[in-house]
Design a protein around this motif. Structure first.
Motif, mmCIF file in Angstrom:
data_model
loop_
_atom_site.group_PDB
_atom_site.id
_atom_site.type_symbol
_atom_site.label_atom_id
_atom_site.label_comp_id
_atom_site.label_asym_id
_atom_site.label_seq_id
_atom_site.Cartn_x
_atom_site.Cartn_y
_atom_site.Cartn_z
ATOM 1 N N LEU A 74 4.038 3.968 20.961
ATOM 2 C CA LEU A 74 2.747 3.283 20.925
ATOM 3 C C LEU A 74 1.802 3.871 19.878
ATOM 4 C CD1 LEU A 74 2.013 2.489 24.689
ATOM 5 C CD2 LEU A 74 2.828 0.968 22.887
ATOM 6 N N LYS A 75 1.936 5.143 19.612
ATOM 7 C CA LYS A 75 1.070 5.744 18.590
ATOM 8 C C LYS A 75 1.297 5.067 17.241
ATOM 9 C CE LYS A 75 -0.363 10.258 16.776
ATOM 10 N NZ LYS A 75 -0.268 9.979 15.334
ATOM 11 N N ALA A 103 -13.508 -9.965 19.743
ATOM 12 C CA ALA A 103 -12.297 -10.250 20.509
ATOM 13 C C ALA A 103 -11.494 -8.958 20.683
ATOM 14 C CB ALA A 103 -11.448 -11.297 19.800
ATOM 15 N N VAL A 104 -10.558 -8.974 21.628
ATOM 16 C CA VAL A 104 -9.727 -7.793 21.877
ATOM 17 C C VAL A 104 -8.236 -8.116 21.895
ATOM 18 C CG1 VAL A 104 -11.522 -6.553 23.145
ATOM 19 C CG2 VAL A 104 -9.949 -8.054 24.403
ATOM 20 N N HIS A 105 -7.893 -9.400 22.016
ATOM 21 C CA HIS A 105 -6.498 -9.806 22.220
ATOM 22 C C HIS A 105 -6.400 -11.288 21.883
ATOM 23 C CE1 HIS A 105 -2.973 -10.915 24.885
ATOM 24 N NE2 HIS A 105 -2.520 -9.797 24.355
ATOM 25 N N LYS A 106 -5.218 -11.762 21.553
ATOM 26 C CA LYS A 106 -5.072 -13.178 21.189
ATOM 27 C C LYS A 106 -5.552 -14.104 22.310
ATOM 28 C CE LYS A 106 -0.355 -13.993 22.829
ATOM 29 N NZ LYS A 106 0.987 -14.505 22.483
ATOM 30 N N SER A 107 -5.496 -13.623 23.549
ATOM 31 C CA SER A 107 -5.877 -14.459 24.688
ATOM 32 C C SER A 107 -7.367 -14.770 24.726
ATOM 33 C CB SER A 107 -5.455 -13.791 26.001
ATOM 34 O OG SER A 107 -6.112 -12.547 26.153
ATOM 35 N N THR A 124 0.549 -4.754 24.683
ATOM 36 C CA THR A 124 0.956 -6.089 25.131
ATOM 37 C C THR A 124 0.931 -7.111 23.998
ATOM 38 O OG1 THR A 124 -1.314 -6.598 25.820
ATOM 39 C CG2 THR A 124 0.154 -5.638 27.479
ATOM 40 N N SER A 125 0.727 -6.655 22.780
ATOM 41 C CA SER A 125 0.674 -7.565 21.626
ATOM 42 C C SER A 125 1.979 -7.530 20.847
ATOM 43 C CB SER A 125 -0.497 -7.192 20.717
ATOM 44 O OG SER A 125 -1.732 -7.357 21.379
ATOM 45 N N PRO A 144 -7.044 -1.633 20.046
ATOM 46 C CA PRO A 144 -5.902 -0.724 20.219
ATOM 47 C C PRO A 144 -5.374 -0.631 21.654
ATOM 48 C CG PRO A 144 -7.915 0.483 19.697
ATOM 49 C CD PRO A 144 -8.187 -0.955 19.409
ATOM 50 N N MET A 145 -6.251 -0.812 22.636
ATOM 51 C CA MET A 145 -5.779 -0.733 24.022
ATOM 52 C C MET A 145 -4.992 -1.980 24.441
ATOM 53 S SD MET A 145 -8.878 1.314 25.925
ATOM 54 C CE MET A 145 -7.996 1.354 27.492
#
Length: 268
Positions: free
Chosen positions: A115-116, A37-41, A69-70, A64-65
């Motif tokens: 963001l870092k 997975a990459v995101h909660k969506s 938006t998280s 990380p990308m």
């Protein structure tokens, strides 16, 4: 038999044909696919793929990308999902790792404050999650190997995979010494990728797993965005050629390596 240790099977590029793509890979000799997975969506999407096909396994994490938006509560949701799955019935043992997590210092915006710091926070919190549930991690290490390793020394996990590895021989050895495997895929098939091919040739075979990262990182014979998990045996053939081994030897070794680093695959 081959294991694709990193494939975004749920990606929109597949146009809703993920199950067909997985079946084509099976016909090509790919016995298992790990879908991070990459995101909660897409947590539920990758879980569903694991439920729909016996050869599909998954990892849950925030890439990380997708950190920009998280939100912090997404980390709580992730922990709740993992906790429920780890306590679940046998049919829910398709969760094999925490991932895809890590640090990306290639995208300029992600190297600047705030963001870092935010992606470093998300990375370390997910390492703690993996530690707490004794799960391996699938690591995104783009231009970030040394910082990734710094936090791994501090937050001990049971190992995992440095996905799409493109670091130095010294960094590779450090990952190996910490119980990690290194992921090699389409980039290795380009003759100009001298460093990656050198590592694929010289590192212990016991430290290497194969991956496609499909639909991304296509091998040299495919255009951008056209990669699929069915390409894994041909990618494996390149590794066999580089190391002067038989295809069977490479398939057996890389499959055993993937099963060793993600032991829940053996009980899926």
């Amino acid at each position: 038999m081959w294991i694709d240790s990193h494939c975004h099977l749920d990606a929109s590029e597949f146009g809703g044909t993920s199950l067909t793509v997985a079946e084509a890979a099976a016909q090509a000799g790919v016995s298992a696919i790990v879908v991070p997975a990459v995101h909660k969506s897409n947590f539920d999407t990758v879980i569903q793929l694991g439920e729909q096909r016996p050869d599909c396994f998954y990892a849950l994490g925030i890439h990380p990308m997708y950190v920009p938006t998280s939100k912090e509560e997404d980390l709580l949701l992730l922990r709740e999902k993992v906790s429920a799955l780890m306590a679940g019935a046998d049919t829910q043992k398709k969760l094999v790792a925490i991932g895809e997590i890590g640090l990306d210092y290639f995208v300029p915006a992600l190297t600047q404050s705030p963001l870092k710091e935010k992606q470093e926070y998300f990375y370390t919190e997910q390492l703690k999650l993996a530690r707490d549930f004794d799960l391996p991690v699938l690591l995104h290490v783009r231009r970030s190997q040394d910082i990734i390793l710094k936090h791994l020394r501090r937050i001990k996990v049971r190992g995992g995979i440095a996905h799409a590895f493109n670091g130095s021989a010294q960094q590779a050895q450090t990952f190996i010494d910490m119980g990690f495997k290194l992921g090699f895929g389409g980039a290795m098939t380009f003759t100009r990728a001298l460093q990656i091919r050198r590592l694929a040739t010289d590192l212990p075979l016991s430290s290497i797993v194969l991956e496609t990262d499909a639909p991304d990182i296509p091998p040299s014979w495919l255009p951008e965005g056209a990669n699929t998990p069915a390409q894994l045996p041909k990618i494996g053939a390149v590794l066999a050629e580089l190391r002067h081994l038989s295809l069977a030897e490479v398939a057996q070794a890389t499959t055993a390596n993937a099963m060793h680093i993600m032991p829940r695959m053996q009980r899926g």
